[in-house]
Structure formats: structure tokens, C-alpha cells
Design an enzyme around this catalytic site. Structure first.
Site, mmCIF file in Angstrom:
data_model
loop_
_atom_site.group_PDB
_atom_site.id
_atom_site.type_symbol
_atom_site.label_atom_id
_atom_site.label_comp_id
_atom_site.label_asym_id
_atom_site.label_seq_id
_atom_site.Cartn_x
_atom_site.Cartn_y
_atom_site.Cartn_z
ATOM 1 N N GLY A 12 -9.970 5.487 -19.502
ATOM 2 C CA GLY A 12 -9.298 6.764 -19.302
ATOM 3 C C GLY A 12 -9.656 7.724 -20.405
ATOM 4 O O GLY A 12 -10.297 7.360 -21.394
ATOM 5 N N GLY A 13 -9.246 8.952 -20.245
ATOM 6 C CA GLY A 13 -9.555 9.945 -21.262
ATOM 7 C C GLY A 13 -8.779 11.210 -21.028
ATOM 8 O O GLY A 13 -8.158 11.414 -19.993
ATOM 9 N N GLY A 14 -8.804 12.070 -22.016
ATOM 10 C CA GLY A 14 -8.091 13.339 -21.943
ATOM 11 C C GLY A 14 -8.474 14.202 -23.119
ATOM 12 O O GLY A 14 -9.494 13.986 -23.781
ATOM 13 N N GLY A 15 -7.614 15.176 -23.400
ATOM 14 C CA GLY A 15 -7.909 16.109 -24.477
ATOM 15 C C GLY A 15 -7.936 15.470 -25.852
ATOM 16 O O GLY A 15 -8.558 15.990 -26.773
ATOM 17 N N MET A 16 -7.229 14.325 -25.992
ATOM 18 C CA MET A 16 -7.167 13.672 -27.296
ATOM 19 C C MET A 16 -8.213 12.585 -27.453
ATOM 20 O O MET A 16 -8.208 11.838 -28.423
ATOM 21 C CB MET A 16 -5.770 13.067 -27.512
ATOM 22 C CG MET A 16 -4.655 14.098 -27.556
ATOM 23 S SD MET A 16 -4.848 15.277 -28.909
ATOM 24 C CE MET A 16 -4.568 14.211 -30.320
ATOM 25 N N LYS A 34 -10.006 3.159 -28.736
ATOM 26 C CA LYS A 34 -9.742 4.581 -28.535
ATOM 27 C C LYS A 34 -10.623 5.392 -29.470
ATOM 28 O O LYS A 34 -10.613 5.195 -30.691
ATOM 29 C CB LYS A 34 -8.269 4.885 -28.809
ATOM 30 C CG LYS A 34 -7.924 6.358 -28.638
ATOM 31 C CD LYS A 34 -6.439 6.600 -28.905
ATOM 32 C CE LYS A 34 -6.086 8.071 -28.793
ATOM 33 N NZ LYS A 34 -4.651 8.318 -29.064
ATOM 34 N N ASP A 132 6.090 11.059 -28.458
ATOM 35 C CA ASP A 132 5.435 11.356 -27.181
ATOM 36 C C ASP A 132 5.745 10.269 -26.150
ATOM 37 O O ASP A 132 4.846 9.713 -25.527
ATOM 38 C CB ASP A 132 3.919 11.494 -27.366
ATOM 39 C CG ASP A 132 3.252 12.168 -26.163
ATOM 40 O OD1 ASP A 132 3.955 12.876 -25.414
ATOM 41 O OD2 ASP A 132 2.035 11.981 -25.976
#
Length: 378
Positions: A12-16, A34, A132
Site C-alpha cells: 500500500g501507499g499514500g502521501g506519507m 515502510k 492518528d
């Protein structure tokens, strides 16, 4: 990577950044790695800030060892970039489960909440605030011997006691799960984590966040800041515990340990064995791991209608528990067919065969009449 970890697939991935499945060649085990956003093209100061933040995340997560928290194994460095090496759990997140189910039964949600609260109570005792908590950061093992095990992940924006956040002028986290004081600009605290966990559990059982959905971010953030939650409709036995965690005033919320105890009591009863819940896989009412938590189980997803967001006038900062509708009385079972006695059976048989015999006699008479007419003619 780092002479030890072989990357296998992107998880998975995202802005962070991105998370990869990798194999630790030295210890012969799968791990999750990560990688934060690349520092390529950043100024030296900004790149150093990102690297330091990654190392800080690794240190914070490594200081917490709990059955219901993803373990941090290592901080590896490749080409000057730090990568976080963590426990790999074959799982689906609570957010992914809700994409399948829309809502989960209160009995199962109470267990998820108790287990996550148990891990976060340890984090708070160590001076760590997660900051979070949301459905995407709660993982449920979906196969193997750990199936049904719940773990909290991603301490990426956590703060440890004594740490200073260079981004203190920026609100970090996910707005749908913000505590009101955080939405107003206050620093997150352990009480804010309690609210965020309550909001996450509310979403799991109600099918929407406690503040509903709103594409207008300014209006939505203002609603969060005033604590205008939507009265729960589907929470049933855990409604009071959720409302306690979702108190607008942080001073009136339970501690994370108290929230855990409330949820455990709801599940096992007063004086029940907490070991049935803590450190164990989640169970459905029949004692088995829920179908939605198992990757290889085929089932028909239950999709009740999402509760609609009521108009603003019906919201309250801390609504009373809505009365639960009385269940409809069970309908009496249909009367079984009465078995026929031999006499009745014979009578029924006669009544069914009599018309057939009469028809056959008439047919024979007609044929005989035709034959007699033919003989007379010839």
C-alpha cells in the site's frame, strides 16, 4: 535492501510513503517495510527533518511491545534513506472490512475496541500519544494461526513525552476522527486518542463517522470543533460506552484503560474473564472468528442501510441514548399438516377414483353403441 531485506510486493501507499512486503534473509521471515516519501529534491534541512522523523517513529514504536500492537523490528538505511522494518501481519484493515460489511455487530466492535484500547493504554502509560487512530490503522489478521487477531499500527505521527513537534502549527491526523479540542487547534493528548478510538468504533457499528459526511472541509471541521455528533442508532449495548468516549469535554472522558475495562465488561459481563477478550482473536456471538475477518471464507455480506445524517437541529453535543425500538413479537409457527388416518386416507382415495371409474364406464358404453350401429348398417 540494506544487504538483508528482499522486497517482494507493494502492500500500500499514500502521501506519507509506501509499505512493502519483504523477506528478512538473515532471520528467514516475512516483514513489512515502510519507506517514507523520498527526500530527493528536498533541501538539506527538509531532508534531514524527514529522516529524523522516520527514526523517531521507529524509536517510539519500538518502545511499545504489546500483543495488540504491530511490533517494530529495525530501522534500516539504504542510500542514506531510513526504512522502518515492522512485523508483517497478513490482514485487512478495519476500513477494508467496512467496505465489505458497511457495519459490524456491536459485540464484535466491543472486542476490537477493548483490544486496541489495551495496547493504547500501555502506550499512554509510556507517555506515547498515537494521534492518528482510525479504521485504516487497525488491522485484523485474516488467515493463518493468528486469524482474528487485532493490532493497532502506524505510529507515524505519534509523540513521546518530552518530544517537540516541529509541525505544531499544523493539525495532523484524520478530521473525521478528530477530537473537538484538536479541531480547535489544541495539542493532541491521551484524551484525544480516547475520542478518536470512540469515533472509530462508532463508525464500525453505525456505518458512518460520528460527524457524518461532508465535502465542505471548513463546515465539517467546525462541526467537529463543536462536538456535534450524530446520535447513535445501531450501537445497542455499547452506545453508552461510545458516548462516554465521545464526550466533547476531554476532562469527562474515561482514560484509555477505563474505556478498555468498560468494553470488556460489556462483552464478558461484570466479573467475567477478560482473558476471553484480551490477547485472543475476536469472536462472533457463536464463538467463532467472524466470516468477514477470514480471507478464504465465502459469505454474503450483510449490508444494512446506512443511517442518514439528521438535520442540524437534531444534533447534540452529547445526545442522550436514543430509545431502542422494541422487537416485533415472533410470529407463531405455521400449523403442521395433520397426518391422515387410514379411514380418511381410504375415503380420500375413493373420492379421487370414483370420477375416473364413471368416465371409463361411459367410454365403454359409447364404444359398444358405435359397434352395434355398425353391425346393423352392414
Amino acid at each position: 535492501m540494506a544487504g538483508r531485506y528482499r522486497l517482494q510486493a507493494k502492500l500500500g501507499g499514500g502521501g506519507m510513503g509506501a509499505v512493502w512486503l519483504a523477506h528478512d534473509k538473515l532471520l528467514d521471515r516475512d516483514v513489512a517495510i515502510k519507506r517514507v516519501a523520498s527526500t530527493a529534491g528536498m533541501s538539506p534541512e527538509k531532508a534531514a527533518e524527514v529522516r529524523n522523523r522516520t527514526i523517531r517513529e521507529g524509536r517510539i514504536a519500538a518502545s511499545l511491545s504489546h500483543h495488540h500492537a504491530i511490533a517494530m523490528y529495525d530501522v534500516a538505511v539504504e542510500s542514506g534513506e531510513p526504512w522502518l522494518v515492522m512485523e508483517y501481519l497478513s490482514s485487512r484493515s478495519l476500513a477494508q472490512a467496512l467496505n465489505i460489511m458497511d457495519t459490524l455487530p456491536p459485540f464484535e466492535v466491543a472486542q476490537i475496541g477493548a483490544q486496541v484500547a489495551d495496547a493504547l493504554a500501555d502506550a499512554h502509560a509510556a507517555g506515547i500519544v498515537h494521534r492518528d487512530i482510525k479504521p485504516g490503522n487497525i488491522l485484523i489478521a485474516d488467515r493463518g494461526r493468528h486469524v482474528g487477531t487485532v493490532k493497532i499500527s502506524d505510529f507515524g505521527i505519534s509523540l513521546a513525552k518530552g518530544d517537540h513537534d516541529e509541525r505544531s502549527d499544523v493539525i495532523t491526523g484524520t478530521p473525521a476522527y478528530f477530537a473537538p479540542e484538536v479541531a480547535r487547534g489544541a495539542d493532541p493528548t491521551s484524551a484525544s486518542d480516547v475520542f478518536s478510538l470512540g469515533a472509530t468504533l462508532y463508525t464500525a457499528v453505525e456505518g458512518q463517522p460520528p460527524f457524518g459526511f461532508n465535502e465542505d472541509s471548513a463546515t465539517f471541521l467546525q462541526r467537529v470543533a463543536t462536538g456535534e455528533i450524530i446520535p447513535p442508532q445501531l450501537s445497542g449495548p455499547i452506545a453508552d460506552a461510545l458516548l462516554h468516549m465521545l464526550e466533547p469535554d476531554p476532562a469527562r472522558r474515561p482514560t484509555m484503560a477505563q474505556a478498555r475495562d468498560e468494553l470488556v465488561t460489556i462483552t464478558v459481563g461484570k466479573g467475567g474473564n477478560a482473558g476471553y477478550i484480551l490477547g485472543a482473536p475476536i469472536r462472533s456471538a457463536d464463538g467463532t472468528v467472524p466470516d468477514w475477518a477470514q480471507r478464504n471464507v465465502s459469505f454474503t455480506a450483510r449490508r444494512p442501510n446506512r443511517p442518514q445524517t439528521p438535520p442540524s437541529s437534531s444534533r447534540t453535543s452529547h445526545p442522550p441514548m436514543t430509545p431502542r425500538p422494541r422487537p416485533e413479537p415472533p410470529r407463531p409457527p405455521a400449523k403442521p399438516p395433520v397426518a391422515s388416518t387410514p379411514k380418511k386416507a381410504a375415503a380420500q382415495s375413493k373420492s379421487q377414483t370414483a370420477p375416473l371409474l364413471i368416465a371409463m364406464v361411459l367410454l365403454v358404453a359409447v364404444i359398444a353403441g358405435i359397434a352395434a350401429a355398425v353391425v346393423l348398417i352392414f
